[in-house]
Motif scaffolding. Structure first.
Motif, mmCIF file in Angstrom:
data_model
loop_
_atom_site.group_PDB
_atom_site.id
_atom_site.type_symbol
_atom_site.label_atom_id
_atom_site.label_comp_id
_atom_site.label_asym_id
_atom_site.label_seq_id
_atom_site.Cartn_x
_atom_site.Cartn_y
_atom_site.Cartn_z
ATOM 1 N N ASP A 66 44.750 51.250 52.215
ATOM 2 C CA ASP A 66 45.162 51.014 50.826
ATOM 3 C C ASP A 66 46.631 50.618 50.737
ATOM 4 O O ASP A 66 47.375 51.102 49.873
ATOM 5 N N THR B 137 41.735 48.313 36.000
ATOM 6 C CA THR B 137 43.035 48.143 36.640
ATOM 7 C C THR B 137 43.371 46.672 36.813
ATOM 8 O O THR B 137 42.497 45.828 36.950
ATOM 9 N N SER C 106 46.496 44.303 38.988
ATOM 10 C CA SER C 106 47.507 44.435 40.032
ATOM 11 C C SER C 106 48.871 43.925 39.597
ATOM 12 O O SER C 106 49.874 44.221 40.249
ATOM 13 N N VAL D 122 49.681 47.954 49.959
ATOM 14 C CA VAL D 122 49.909 46.891 48.989
ATOM 15 C C VAL D 122 50.602 45.720 49.683
ATOM 16 O O VAL D 122 51.701 45.876 50.232
ATOM 17 N N HIS E 14 45.742 50.889 42.745
ATOM 18 C CA HIS E 14 44.560 50.611 43.565
ATOM 19 C C HIS E 14 43.910 51.924 43.964
ATOM 20 O O HIS E 14 44.530 52.976 43.974
ATOM 21 N N GLY E 15 42.635 51.877 44.302
ATOM 22 C CA GLY E 15 41.928 53.057 44.782
ATOM 23 C C GLY E 15 41.013 53.726 43.777
ATOM 24 O O GLY E 15 40.314 54.676 44.113
ATOM 25 N N TYR E 16 40.975 53.241 42.522
ATOM 26 C CA TYR E 16 40.096 53.837 41.517
ATOM 27 C C TYR E 16 38.661 53.362 41.740
ATOM 28 O O TYR E 16 38.423 52.219 42.125
ATOM 29 N N THR E 17 37.703 54.257 41.500
ATOM 30 C CA THR E 17 36.289 53.932 41.658
ATOM 31 C C THR E 17 35.548 54.298 40.374
ATOM 32 O O THR E 17 36.151 54.737 39.395
ATOM 33 N N ALA F 282 51.300 49.897 42.425
ATOM 34 C CA ALA F 282 50.100 49.192 41.976
ATOM 35 C C ALA F 282 48.927 50.167 41.877
ATOM 36 O O ALA F 282 48.767 51.035 42.727
#
Length: 717
Positions: free
Chosen positions: A652, A204, A206, A654, A142-145, A140
């Motif tokens: 982080d 993004t 999920s 999932v 996740h973690g993008y800013t 997945a």
């Protein structure tokens, strides 16, 4: 025809293919549910000799898909995709490999995400990796800013899941000046995605959008075919990314990681001479070259040469930590960090082990050491500033907050003597509980670092919010203390990005705040391969909770487990048992051992037998900060973790993939029952947890973080 009814070319699908006759029909079939969005499909047939183009044309006609075949002879998937980019007429481009399949509606989800985020250059969805003989793996995004530079850096360092080709939709305008490297067949997608992330925001979702088939044998063959030439070509392409402002340290780290990946496959194929050449590139990196994995690979090469009758090359022995003056580190904590048992001492000891890669370490505690044993690592010495049974002396300072520990003047004098004798380059102080020592240490320390296991002001607010009658420090007072501490030290360490942002908001000066995650504790005692599942016995499941049992959030969690969660599990699994293990249990925890099915292990000397017998770990935290080492340790042993969302905050993880999450006692108990009654799900959860934690929180990752936390990456030394 678009959904609004106006004719417009929305999406161009680009499919590079070479001898894909066996899979192209399934790939095209998967596009049918999103047919209304697709304006054209460009099949870039790269010299196939198995009638790929014919098969594709027949399938497209049968399914009513707008396929165009472009015949080329380029020899690389990256070059073929570039042809598709150049010819695309759609306002967005979707790359799909010829042996993968779009999940129903996946393209629509990506398209909607890109439409909702007009500033984004790409939309990324989750993907499902299918490997023969292994459970499917969900990845997945996740973690993008909003920080593009940070996104590119983290992607290079594997801190974000790799973007599978076919799990992203790209704006055609965004990729107008970006192309895939055409001279390499490995990591060409990484170079492309990093270039995109460095220039554009990423939207993004999920939900999984792609099923892709991972062929390990084919991937291994790419690594072992002309390995030196392959590595040099990849290194050249990575160097070109520096022109986009991509972090050079991350690029250097990526080179070492690629060299190590190639070396791993070469070792597996007993190609030790080529593997040794790759390891030279690994050792050229100041952090990766000193990692445990680098040492392990070099040792395997050494012994492989011996078995094959080659003369061992002494250059493959573990390198000197810093190829120059030894870096000396003093780690100062309240409780003894050796032998490590609960969260705080596990972190302190883990940091000491990582710092020992750079030179000698002195691990000093305020409280006396009850255990006379010493660390096996001769680079680490231990000392205590208080002796058992000695008379109480005056403390430092005439007043202290409830967040601070009492420190005697005698302890300070002993500490000063140790520092004069040891002459550390850096002193790492455990949290604001030892605030009173920061000013006395300031003139004695070349570099003074505050290691924030938790952002205590945030934790104080959580505890007060949960129980306003509890006697805890006011969050405001703790916040003032943290600000003062940040005004004294040179650097601060935190466990997660979440804590980084909380602490940065408090600082009134530009003090570097480094993310040094909690690593897998006692990793050297755990097999890198997935350990065997705990044996089935009369007690099933055995639920394990490890932590400092004098720490209020853990006391509360233990109470929830014993009084609310375990009884619900025992309704379906009557032989279920709960094991509470940890240091300094308070009376409230000791009282729990009288409940049915609850065992208490006080101050355990060795946790390995407990971990080996456990079937589950349930972590029902409702307050806390930092990241939870107990979760990482359980996952490294292949123990499935069921927890509250707060318990995994900052990791982080999932939900449903690496851990199972619920906020309620009923939900946590239900997840445990469901998992225990489904042996296939139990096996799958164990494997996923184990793989994830070793890749993200293993010794190499922590060694890199600690080195960066000393500012060595900043200095370029």
């Amino acid at each position: 025809m678009t959904r609004s009814g106006e004719t417009r070319l929305e999406v161009t699908v680009v499919i590079p293919a070479r001898n894909a006759a066996a899979t192209i029909d399934a790939a095209l079939l998967s596009l049918i549910p999103d047919r209304d969005l697709i304006g054209e499909i460009l099949l870039i047939d790269d010299g196939s000799d198995d009638r790929t183009a014919t098969k594709a044309t027949e399938s497209a006609q049968r399914y009513g898909l707008p396929l165009e075949v472009v015949n080329v002879r380029l020899g690389s998937a990256g070059a073929a995709r570039n042809v598709g980019i150049a010819q695309a007429k759609g306002k967005s481009i979707f790359f799909l490999d010829a042996d993968d399949e779009l999940i129903r509606g996946g393209l629509s989800l990506l398209y909607d995400a890109l439409e909702r985020n007009p500033g984004a250059g790409l939309a990324i969805g989750a993907s499902i990796r299918r490997t023969r003989g292994r459970p499917d793996k969900l990845k997945a995004p996740h973690g993008y800013t909003s920080d593009r530079t940070e996104n590119a850096r983290r992607y290079l360092r594997n801190e974000l899941w790799p973007i599978a080709m076919g799990s992203a939709l790209i704006s055609t305008a965004a990729t107008a000046a970006i192309r895939f490297p055409s001279a390499i067949g490995l990591d060409e997608d990484t170079c492309y995605w990093v270039a995109m992330l460095a220039r554009y925001d990423a939207a993004t979702i999920s939900a999984p959008v792609l099923l892709y088939h991972h062929d390990e044998a084919r991937m291994a063959q790419r690594f072992i075919s002309a390995p030196r030439r392959t590595f040099l070509a990849i290194a050249l392409e990575l160097d070109r990314l520096a022109g986009l402002g991509v972090d050079r340290n991350a690029l250097q780290w990526r080179k070492a990681w690629i060299a190590q990946r190639i070396s791993r496959q070469l070792i597996r194929h007993k190609m030790y001479a080529d593997a040794a050449a790759m390891m030279r590139a690994v050792r050229a990196h100041k952090i990766s070259g000193r990692s445990w994995k680098a040492f392990q690979y070099s040792a395997r090469i050494h012994f492989g040469n011996l078995v094959q009758g080659h003369v061992p090359d002494t250059r493959f022995s573990r390198p000197a930590p810093n190829r120059g003056k030894e870096r000396r580190t003093l780690v100062l904590c309240y409780d003894p960090a050796f032998p490590p048992v609960s969260g705080a001492d596990l972190r302190n000891h883990g940091n000491a082990v990582a710092a020992a890669e750079l030179g000698s370490v002195c691990l000093v505690s305020i409280r006396p050491q009850p255990d006379p044993s010493k660390p096996a690592d001769t680079r680490i010495r231990t000392a205590a500033l208080t002796l058992a049974g000695e008379a109480r002396t005056a403390s430092i300072g005439w007043w202290r907050t409830g967040a601070e520990k009492r420190i005697s003047r005698a302890a300070l004098k002993r500490l000063e003597a140790i520092i004069r004798a040891f002459e550390p380059d850096s002193i790492v102080v455990e949290g604001i509980a030892l605030f009173k020592l920061l000013r006395p240490l300031r003139p004695l320390a070349g570099q003074l670092i505050l290691d924030m296991h938790n952002v205590e002001s945030d934790l104080a607010g959580q505890l007060q919010g949960a129980d306003t009658t509890r006697s805890t420090p006011a969050a405001y007072g703790v916040r003032r203390l943290e600000r003062k501490a940040l005004g004294i030290v040179d650097r601060a360490w935190v466990c997660s990005r979440l804590d980084h942002d909380k602490l940065a908001a408090l600082s009134r000066r530009e003090v570097p705040i480094d993310i040094v995650p909690n690593g897998i504790p006692r990793f050297e005692d755990i097999a890198v391969d997935l350990p065997a599942e705990a044996a089935m016995s009369e007690s099933f499941p055995v639920i394990l909770f490890i932590g400092h049992l004098g720490y209020q959030p853990n006391i509360d969690a233990a109470g929830r487990l014993a009084r609310a969660i375990l009884p619900r599990i025992q309704e379906r699994l009557p032989m279920a048992r709960l094991v509470l293990a940890g240091r300094y249990p308070k009376p409230a925890v000791k009282a729990l051992s009288g409940l049915q099915g609850v065992d208490l292990v006080e101050n355990p000397d060795d946790l390995r037998p407990l971990l080996a017998r456990a079937h589950l770990s349930i972590i029902p935290l409702s307050a806390g900060g930092g990241t939870r080492i107990k979760i990482l340790e359980a996952m490294a042993w292949g123990i499935p973790v069921i927890a509250t969302p707060l318990a995994v905050e900052g990791l982080d993880m999932v939900d449903g993939e690496e851990v199972l999450l619920s906020d309620t006692d009923e939900g946590l108990a239900g997840l445990a029952i469901e998992l225990c009654l489904d042996r296939m799900s139990m096996a799958r959860q164990r494997a996923r947890a184990h793989e994830s934690v070793w890749s993200r929180f293993g010794p190499a990752a922590i060694s890199n973080a600690v080195s960066a936390g000393f500012g060595l990456d900043d200095a370029g030394t």
